[in-house]
Design a protein around this motif. Structure first.
Motif, PDB file in Angstrom:
ATOM      1  N   ILE A 121      27.894  29.376 102.294  1.00 33.81           N
ATOM      2  CA  ILE A 121      28.204  28.276 101.379  1.00 33.81           C
ATOM      3  C   ILE A 121      29.275  28.743 100.408  1.00 33.81           C
ATOM      4  CG2 ILE A 121      27.278  26.718  99.613  1.00 33.81           C
ATOM      5  CD1 ILE A 121      24.564  26.908 100.992  1.00 33.81           C
ATOM      6  N   ASP A 122      30.474  28.178 100.505  1.00 36.18           N
ATOM      7  CA  ASP A 122      31.610  28.623  99.696  1.00 36.18           C
ATOM      8  C   ASP A 122      31.904  27.707  98.512  1.00 36.18           C
ATOM      9  OD1 ASP A 122      31.979  30.775 101.376  1.00 36.18           O
ATOM     10  OD2 ASP A 122      33.473  29.769 102.617  1.00 36.18           O
ATOM     11  N   THR A 123      31.186  26.604  98.410  1.00 39.09           N
ATOM     12  CA  THR A 123      31.390  25.702  97.277  1.00 39.09           C
ATOM     13  C   THR A 123      30.062  25.060  96.894  1.00 39.09           C
ATOM     14  OG1 THR A 123      32.520  23.680  96.528  1.00 39.09           O
ATOM     15  CG2 THR A 123      32.028  23.827  98.864  1.00 39.09           C
ATOM     16  N   TYR A 124      29.882  24.796  95.625  1.00 41.67           N
ATOM     17  CA  TYR A 124      28.670  24.133  95.147  1.00 41.67           C
ATOM     18  C   TYR A 124      28.855  22.621  95.081  1.00 41.67           C
ATOM     19  CZ  TYR A 124      26.824  28.722  93.932  1.00 41.67           C
ATOM     20  OH  TYR A 124      26.363  30.003  94.006  1.00 41.67           O
ATOM     21  N   ASP A 125      30.014  22.135  95.538  1.00 44.55           N
ATOM     22  CA  ASP A 125      30.254  20.690  95.551  1.00 44.55           C
ATOM     23  C   ASP A 125      29.233  19.993  96.449  1.00 44.55           C
ATOM     24  OD1 ASP A 125      32.347  20.805  93.837  1.00 44.55           O
ATOM     25  OD2 ASP A 125      33.907  20.677  95.368  1.00 44.55           O
ATOM     26  N   GLY A 126      28.800  18.829  96.006  1.00 43.06           N
ATOM     27  CA  GLY A 126      27.882  18.024  96.795  1.00 43.06           C
ATOM     28  C   GLY A 126      28.573  16.802  97.341  1.00 43.06           C
ATOM     29  N   LEU A 127      27.781  15.843  97.814  1.00 39.97           N
ATOM     30  CA  LEU A 127      28.328  14.616  98.379  1.00 39.97           C
ATOM     31  C   LEU A 127      27.644  13.401  97.787  1.00 39.97           C
ATOM     32  CD1 LEU A 127      28.498  15.467 102.201  1.00 39.97           C
ATOM     33  CD2 LEU A 127      30.446  15.258 100.646  1.00 39.97           C
ATOM     34  N   GLN A 128      28.346  12.287  97.808  1.00 42.08           N
ATOM     35  CA  GLN A 128      27.756  10.997  97.509  1.00 42.08           C
ATOM     36  C   GLN A 128      27.469  10.345  98.851  1.00 42.08           C
ATOM     37  OE1 GLN A 128      27.119  10.190  94.467  1.00 42.08           O
ATOM     38  NE2 GLN A 128      26.563   8.035  94.486  1.00 42.08           N
ATOM     39  N   GLY A 129      26.190  10.202  99.178  1.00 44.10           N
ATOM     40  CA  GLY A 129      25.897   9.677 100.502  1.00 44.10           C
ATOM     41  C   GLY A 129      24.434   9.368 100.704  1.00 44.10           C
ATOM     42  N   SER A 130      24.071   9.167 101.957  1.00 40.81           N
ATOM     43  CA  SER A 130      22.690   8.895 102.339  1.00 40.81           C
ATOM     44  C   SER A 130      22.076  10.196 102.842  1.00 40.81           C
ATOM     45  CB  SER A 130      22.649   7.827 103.436  1.00 40.81           C
ATOM     46  OG  SER A 130      21.346   7.687 103.953  1.00 40.81           O
ATOM     47  N   GLU A 131      21.168  10.772 102.067  1.00 39.63           N
ATOM     48  CA  GLU A 131      20.642  12.106 102.393  1.00 39.63           C
ATOM     49  C   GLU A 131      19.836  12.091 103.690  1.00 39.63           C
ATOM     50  OE1 GLU A 131      18.219  15.818 100.317  1.00 39.63           O
ATOM     51  OE2 GLU A 131      18.876  14.099  99.113  1.00 39.63           O
ATOM     52  N   GLU A 156      41.392  18.271 102.192  1.00 45.87           N
ATOM     53  CA  GLU A 156      41.003  16.874 102.394  1.00 45.87           C
ATOM     54  C   GLU A 156      39.735  16.504 101.640  1.00 45.87           C
ATOM     55  OE1 GLU A 156      41.007  15.530 106.519  1.00 45.87           O
ATOM     56  OE2 GLU A 156      42.196  17.274 107.061  1.00 45.87           O
ATOM     57  N   GLY A 157      38.875  17.477 101.363  1.00 44.89           N
ATOM     58  CA  GLY A 157      37.596  17.217 100.708  1.00 44.89           C
ATOM     59  C   GLY A 157      36.670  18.396 100.895  1.00 44.89           C
ATOM     60  N   CYS A 158      35.662  18.241 101.759  1.00 43.91           N
ATOM     61  CA  CYS A 158      34.750  19.336 102.094  1.00 43.91           C
ATOM     62  C   CYS A 158      34.433  19.279 103.581  1.00 43.91           C
ATOM     63  CB  CYS A 158      33.461  19.255 101.282  1.00 43.91           C
ATOM     64  SG  CYS A 158      33.614  19.941  99.607  1.00 43.91           S
ATOM     65  N   LYS A 159      34.078  20.452 104.135  1.00 42.09           N
ATOM     66  CA  LYS A 159      33.815  20.525 105.575  1.00 42.09           C
ATOM     67  C   LYS A 159      32.519  21.271 105.856  1.00 42.09           C
ATOM     68  CE  LYS A 159      36.232  23.328 108.252  1.00 42.09           C
ATOM     69  NZ  LYS A 159      37.349  23.874 109.043  1.00 42.09           N
ATOM     70  N   PHE A 160      31.686  20.647 106.701  1.00 36.42           N
ATOM     71  CA  PHE A 160      30.496  21.297 107.252  1.00 36.42           C
ATOM     72  C   PHE A 160      30.826  21.685 108.682  1.00 36.42           C
ATOM     73  CE2 PHE A 160      26.810  20.853 110.048  1.00 36.42           C
ATOM     74  CZ  PHE A 160      25.929  21.760 109.485  1.00 36.42           C
ATOM     75  N   ALA A 161      30.559  22.939 109.068  1.00 33.23           N
ATOM     76  CA  ALA A 161      30.889  23.393 110.418  1.00 33.23           C
ATOM     77  C   ALA A 161      29.755  24.217 110.998  1.00 33.23           C
ATOM     78  CB  ALA A 161      32.179  24.210 110.399  1.00 33.23           C
ATOM     79  N   VAL A 162      29.575  24.061 112.317  1.00 33.87           N
ATOM     80  CA  VAL A 162      28.618  24.874 113.075  1.00 33.87           C
ATOM     81  C   VAL A 162      29.396  25.531 114.208  1.00 33.87           C
ATOM     82  CG1 VAL A 162      26.499  24.915 114.418  1.00 33.87           C
ATOM     83  CG2 VAL A 162      26.745  23.261 112.571  1.00 33.87           C
ATOM     84  N   LYS A 191      20.358  32.909 125.009  1.00 33.80           N
ATOM     85  CA  LYS A 191      19.478  33.651 124.110  1.00 33.80           C
ATOM     86  C   LYS A 191      20.177  34.873 123.528  1.00 33.80           C
ATOM     87  CE  LYS A 191      14.998  32.118 125.819  1.00 33.80           C
ATOM     88  NZ  LYS A 191      13.638  32.516 126.220  1.00 33.80           N
ATOM     89  N   GLY A 192      19.911  35.085 122.228  1.00 29.58           N
ATOM     90  CA  GLY A 192      20.492  36.234 121.542  1.00 29.58           C
ATOM     91  C   GLY A 192      21.912  36.014 121.057  1.00 29.58           C
ATOM     92  N   GLY A 193      22.341  34.758 120.971  1.00 34.27           N
ATOM     93  CA  GLY A 193      23.705  34.460 120.536  1.00 34.27           C
ATOM     94  C   GLY A 193      23.860  34.452 119.025  1.00 34.27           C
ATOM     95  N   ASP A 194      25.089  34.166 118.583  1.00 31.56           N
ATOM     96  CA  ASP A 194      25.416  34.088 117.151  1.00 31.56           C
ATOM     97  C   ASP A 194      25.810  32.657 116.800  1.00 31.56           C
ATOM     98  OD1 ASP A 194      25.138  36.809 116.185  1.00 31.56           O
ATOM     99  OD2 ASP A 194      26.837  37.288 117.489  1.00 31.56           O
ATOM    100  N   ILE A 195      25.240  32.152 115.709  1.00 33.19           N
ATOM    101  CA  ILE A 195      25.541  30.802 115.229  1.00 33.19           C
ATOM    102  C   ILE A 195      25.835  30.880 113.735  1.00 33.19           C
ATOM    103  CG2 ILE A 195      24.607  28.481 114.858  1.00 33.19           C
ATOM    104  CD1 ILE A 195      22.870  28.969 117.367  1.00 33.19           C
ATOM    105  N   SER A 196      26.945  30.289 113.322  1.00 31.89           N
ATOM    106  CA  SER A 196      27.335  30.287 111.908  1.00 31.89           C
ATOM    107  C   SER A 196      27.370  28.865 111.380  1.00 31.89           C
ATOM    108  CB  SER A 196      28.714  30.934 111.729  1.00 31.89           C
ATOM    109  OG  SER A 196      28.681  32.293 112.094  1.00 31.89           O
ATOM    110  N   ILE A 197      26.703  28.643 110.264  1.00 31.71           N
ATOM    111  CA  ILE A 197      26.704  27.341 109.573  1.00 31.71           C
ATOM    112  C   ILE A 197      27.469  27.532 108.269  1.00 31.71           C
ATOM    113  CG2 ILE A 197      25.259  25.520 108.581  1.00 31.71           C
ATOM    114  CD1 ILE A 197      22.930  26.676 110.288  1.00 31.71           C
ATOM    115  N   SER A 198      28.447  26.666 107.994  1.00 31.98           N
ATOM    116  CA  SER A 198      29.258  26.850 106.779  1.00 31.98           C
ATOM    117  C   SER A 198      29.518  25.532 106.071  1.00 31.98           C
ATOM    118  CB  SER A 198      30.590  27.528 107.128  1.00 31.98           C
ATOM    119  OG  SER A 198      31.357  26.711 108.008  1.00 31.98           O
TER     120      SER A 198
END
Length: 363
Positions: free
Chosen positions: A236-246, A279-285, A266-273
């Motif tokens: 998590i690189d920013t504490y910015d939130g969103l206006q939306g439907s949670e 443009e705004g903010c980005k959620f990525a998997v 099995k045994g792979g790597d997954i990154s959530i950011s």
């Protein structure tokens, strides 16, 4: 002796008028063709004034010759049209509005830049709109009606499956019935969620603490990941939130994370950011899973579209997860970006516009 015939001045002088006549004839044909269209076509100048229109536009907007130069907003006052028209980047899919003369008639407006001017085309999409409403009602009603009998079946199957005196050759059958009934129940639940998202024209938008929400999604992912053994990172690189439907956003985020877990060996790597962008903010998997061939990427958000039907059934997927993601993002004016290389891995990103990004409230 030369075969070239001399051309006198008089002959040369007739070439240009003939060329101009051909051009004029072509323009007249094009104008006649546009006039014959059933769709309204309007040329709008750089001051948003009416410059030219065809007969269909004249009938639709009740235009008169004296209306030339009048603002387009004097004739189409729908707020959604104004927002679409004045947006910095005009969406390619146009905007749908109710007819101002008949509430049961629906129109689609599309704008195309035309030099310094704009070309507005208005289609009557009433039939398509009604068919889409019928489809949504049918899916919603059928899904709702299936829910009760499925719940009853699941309850009885679960009770019978745990009977200690059940013959061994029956036990396997009950286990398979229980698995498939549970899968059908997941499909029904996803159909109901998708139907609800589509039907609700407006959602209650509230401030969403993305740090808190992502932590919740991460914890759920770790619980789901127990049988896969992946290494899951949360950045998590920013504490910015969103206006939306949670509720809907939680479903969309979880869908992308669960997909990454299911389609990574099995045994792979997954990154959530969660990061701030221009443009705004980005959620990525991001994962290092099986990847997706390029010819499938454009169709991934279609309902029940499957790259490999056998693999999708084996992972327990419903085929509706990315369709839900697409509709949730549409409600938040966000974009889904998919980058994938077969055999290398995939990155699914949600890009939220600055208009929906909110700074964390100060305590």
């Amino acid at each position: 002796m030369s075969n070239t015939m001399p051309i006198d001045n008089n002959q040369q002088g007739t070439l240009e008028p003939t060329s101009e006549k051909n051009a004029t004839d072509q323009l007249n044909k094009i104008s006649s063709a546009v006039q014959a269209l059933k769709d309204a076509v309007i040329l709008i100048n750089d001051d948003d004034g009416l410059e030219w229109w065809n007969q269909a536009a004249e009938d639709l907007l009740l235009l008169q010759v004296t209306d030339k130069g009048q603002s387009i907003f004097d004739f189409i006052s729908a707020p959604e049209f104004r927002q679409y028209y004045q947006s910095t980047t005009i969406p390619n899919d146009g905007v749908h509005i109710e007819s101002w003369r008949d509430a049961k008639r629906y129109l689609k407006c599309e704008i195309t830049p035309f030099g310094d001017e704009k070309l507005l085309i208005i289609y009557d999409v009433t039939r398509l709109h009604n068919l889409e409403e019928m489809r949504r009602d049918f899916v919603g009603n059928v899904s709702h009606e299936l829910r009760t009998p499925l719940t009853v079946m699941m309850g009885y199957l679960e009770n019978f499956s745990h009977q200690p005196d059940m013959p061994p050759h029956w036990r396997r059958g009950f286990e398979l019935m229980t698995q498939q009934t549970a899968r059908m129940n997941r499909i029904v639940n996803d159909l109901l969620l998708l139907s609800r998202i589509e039907i609700e024209e407006a959602h209650e938008l509230t401030y969403i603490d993305m740090t808190k929400l992502l932590t919740h999604v991460y914890d759920d992912a770790q619980a789901y990941n127990q049988s896969y053994g992946h290494t899951i990172h949360l950045q998590i690189d920013t504490y910015d939130g969103l206006q939306g439907s949670e509720m809907y956003l939680n479903s969309a985020l979880s869908n992308l994370v669960i997909n990454a877990i299911k389609y990574t060996p099995k045994g792979g790597d997954i990154s959530i950011s969660w990061t701030k962008t221009s443009e705004g903010c980005k959620f990525a998997v991001e994962d290092n899973g099986i990847g997706i061939a390029s010819q499938h990427i454009e169709r991934l958000t279609e309902r029940f579209y499957r790259i490999d039907k056998g693999r999708s059934r084996a992972t327990g997927g419903t085929g509706l997860g990315l369709a839900i993601v697409k509709h949730v993002l549409y409600q938040h004016e966000a974009k889904l970006q998919i980058d994938s290389v077969e055999g290398v891995g995939s990155t699914f990103s949600m890009v939220f516009p600055a208009a929906y990004v909110r700074s964390a409230p100060t305590s």
